[in-house]
Enzyme design. Sequence first.
Site, PDB file in Angstrom:
ATOM      1  N   GLY A  47       0.808  -1.214   0.000  1.00  0.00           N
ATOM      2  CA  GLY A  47       0.000   0.000   0.000  1.00  0.00           C
ATOM      3  C   GLY A  47       0.841   1.264   0.000  1.00  0.00           C
ATOM      4  N   GLY A  67       0.226  -2.671   4.208  1.00  0.00           N
ATOM      5  CA  GLY A  67       0.660  -2.960   5.578  1.00  0.00           C
ATOM      6  C   GLY A  67       0.760  -1.658   6.352  1.00  0.00           C
ATOM      7  NE  ARG A  68       5.804   2.172   5.237  1.00  0.00           N
ATOM      8  CZ  ARG A  68       7.004   1.816   5.683  1.00  0.00           C
ATOM      9  NH1 ARG A  68       7.425   2.209   6.854  1.00  0.00           N
ATOM     10  NH2 ARG A  68       7.799   1.064   4.935  1.00  0.00           N
ATOM     11  NE  ARG A 104       9.892   1.892   9.692  1.00  0.00           N
ATOM     12  CZ  ARG A 104      10.018   3.093   9.163  1.00  0.00           C
ATOM     13  NH1 ARG A 104       9.959   4.169   9.931  1.00  0.00           N
ATOM     14  NH2 ARG A 104      10.198   3.244   7.875  1.00  0.00           N
ATOM     15  CE1 TYR A 145      14.692  -0.955   6.541  1.00  0.00           C
ATOM     16  CE2 TYR A 145      13.291  -0.328   8.367  1.00  0.00           C
ATOM     17  CZ  TYR A 145      13.757  -1.276   7.496  1.00  0.00           C
ATOM     18  OH  TYR A 145      13.277  -2.561   7.582  1.00  0.00           O
ATOM     19  CB  CYS A 192      26.109  -1.437  24.501  1.00  0.00           C
ATOM     20  SG  CYS A 192      25.705  -1.260  26.232  1.00  0.00           S
ATOM     21  CD  GLU A 193      24.797  -2.198  17.929  1.00  0.00           C
ATOM     22  OE1 GLU A 193      25.124  -1.563  16.904  1.00  0.00           O
ATOM     23  OE2 GLU A 193      24.502  -3.383  17.941  1.00  0.00           O
ATOM     24  CE1 TYR A 230       6.653  -4.015   7.380  1.00  0.00           C
ATOM     25  CE2 TYR A 230       5.968  -1.781   6.918  1.00  0.00           C
ATOM     26  CZ  TYR A 230       5.996  -3.109   6.578  1.00  0.00           C
ATOM     27  OH  TYR A 230       5.357  -3.538   5.440  1.00  0.00           O
TER      28      TYR A 230
HETATM   29  N1  LLP Z   1       3.508  -6.999  -0.104  1.00  0.00           N
HETATM   30  C1  LLP Z   1       4.783  -7.402  -0.190  1.00  0.00           C
HETATM   31  C2  LLP Z   1       5.123  -8.478  -1.088  1.00  0.00           C
HETATM   32  C3  LLP Z   1       5.765  -6.759   0.578  1.00  0.00           C
HETATM   33  O1  LLP Z   1       7.026  -7.151   0.472  1.00  0.00           O
HETATM   34  C4  LLP Z   1       5.411  -5.711   1.451  1.00  0.00           C
HETATM   35  C5  LLP Z   1       6.411  -5.043   2.295  1.00  0.00           C
HETATM   36  C6  LLP Z   1       4.054  -5.346   1.532  1.00  0.00           C
HETATM   37  C7  LLP Z   1       3.143  -6.003   0.728  1.00  0.00           C
HETATM   38  C8  LLP Z   1       3.561  -4.259   2.438  1.00  0.00           C
HETATM   39  O2  LLP Z   1       4.042  -3.019   2.036  1.00  0.00           O
HETATM   40  P1  LLP Z   1       3.511  -1.661   2.771  1.00  0.00           P
HETATM   41  O3  LLP Z   1       2.067  -1.519   2.439  1.00  0.00           O
HETATM   42  O4  LLP Z   1       3.725  -1.858   4.210  1.00  0.00           O
HETATM   43  O5  LLP Z   1       4.335  -0.603   2.187  1.00  0.00           O
HETATM   44  N2  LLP Z   1      10.572  -2.765   7.488  1.00  0.00           N
HETATM   45  C9  LLP Z   1      10.468  -1.725   6.492  1.00  0.00           C
HETATM   46  C10 LLP Z   1       9.407  -2.026   5.464  1.00  0.00           C
HETATM   47  C11 LLP Z   1       9.613  -3.329   4.724  1.00  0.00           C
HETATM   48  C12 LLP Z   1       8.542  -3.596   3.715  1.00  0.00           C
HETATM   49  C13 LLP Z   1       8.700  -4.954   3.115  1.00  0.00           C
HETATM   50  N3  LLP Z   1       7.642  -5.355   2.242  1.00  0.00           N
HETATM   51  C14 LLP Z   1      10.210  -0.385   7.197  1.00  0.00           C
HETATM   52  O6  LLP Z   1      10.128  -0.353   8.423  1.00  0.00           O
HETATM   53  O7  LLP Z   1      10.120   0.653   6.540  1.00  0.00           O
END
Ligand code: LLP
Length: 425
Positions: free
Chosen positions: A247, A286-287, A323, A327, A353-354, A381
């Site tokens: 998304g 997701g996010r 995060r 990132y 400790c980093e 996340y």
């Molecule tokens: N579908 C697939 C195949 C994905 O790999 C992902 C996220 C999503 C859906 C969901 O994407 P969103 O709607 O959340 O953008 N840990 C990182 C983000 C890693 C995302 C990996 N894939 C962060 O904290 O920014």
Amino acid sequence: MTASTLPGHPFIAYREGELCVEQVPLASLAANHGTPLFVYSKAAMLSALAAYQRGFAGRQAQICYAMKANSSLAVLQVFAQAGCGFDIVSAGELARVLAAGGDPAKVIFSGVGKTRAEMKQALQVGIGCFNVESTAELDVLSEVASAMGRQAPVSLRVNPNVDPKTHPYISTGLKGNKFGVAHEDAVPIYLHAASLPGLKVVGIDCHIGSQITEVTPYLDAMDRVLDLVTEIEAAGVPIHHIDFGGGLGINYNGDTPPEADALWAQLLAKLDARGFGERQLMIEPGRSLVGNAGVCLSEVLYLKPGEQKNFCIIDAAMNDLPRPAMYQAFHHITPLQLREGAQVVYDVVGPVCESGDWIGRDRALNVQPGDVLAVLSAGAYCMSMASNYNSRGRAAEILVDGAQVHLIRERESVFDTFQLEHLPA
Ligand code: LLP
């Protein structure tokens, strides 16, 4: 009563100088449940979901919540009850969907490295689709399904080679990423999939990256995918559904992603114009469904003035909020109670400790030890990526629903973190 919501956080507001999630003052939650503490607003999640639902109104569409963003059972339950399917990437995530009452028929299974055991479990419960990422995976999946007397529903993840203009670690649809199959190889791979006895081709999917705040990359990716659907179908393989992957991005720091319904208006216009408006559509956000629904509360332990930097040392760390370290991500940090007086610029850091254990850099704050801070945009996340580094137990989690407070995950004790270890006799 005076209330001012925070930009991008309609369910988080200062009321009479106290930060609240929906109707609940966060200071009371910190006092009752301790810190670090994640707090989520159910209304914020449902409101974010509603924007996608409005966008898809009148279409055949399935929203599959990408649960890697936040896989806590109670969060999954919210989305399952709202009719969502789930995008999973492991058997562990599948087990969580089932435990939270999700419908396996609405599950899609993404990821480059599914094991045979994971494929078998997913076939046993009858998931909706495997989003396959390589020819080798197609062969193994066909073998596993055939041995069970089944046909696995499959979609191929194609790489549209579009730049999503996001952080390189969360950009996934470019050549040189480990994900998906190359656009130019897609037709022969689809023909191969269609020839395998254990597979039934049902769709096509792509995913270009995460935290995308512009419309153009989506439109470009859609054009590339629709070109392919035309070619694949001309080669004799029907494609029932089109899955556009993850998304939208969210507002972390003045980011201005489009609203989900506004994005979909543009995407649907393109689909209609190109004659694909009747297809079954899918998206895996997701996010954007959980990110700005959550905050992480953390107590100020010490203030440490320095020659070059002042440090505000809090009890949450990179193991809770990975995060920034991973990132260089920005999360707003704001005190639960606002004090009168001058602000001081601090680096807000955790006890790990980093040097990479920072949560926010150069933040102007007026705080004292014992004050509690809210780290915003912490619904996605964060908890799902939390670890036990430095032998720190993971935080507790609260779901707020109006004035109701549900403890949805207890704080992990040190004993919990030892449980699976053994000392050789
Ligand atoms: N579908 C697939 C195949 C994905 O790999 C992902 C996220 C999503 C859906 C969901 O994407 P969103 O709607 O959340 O953008 N840990 C990182 C983000 C890693 C995302 C990996 N894939 C962060 O904290 O920014």
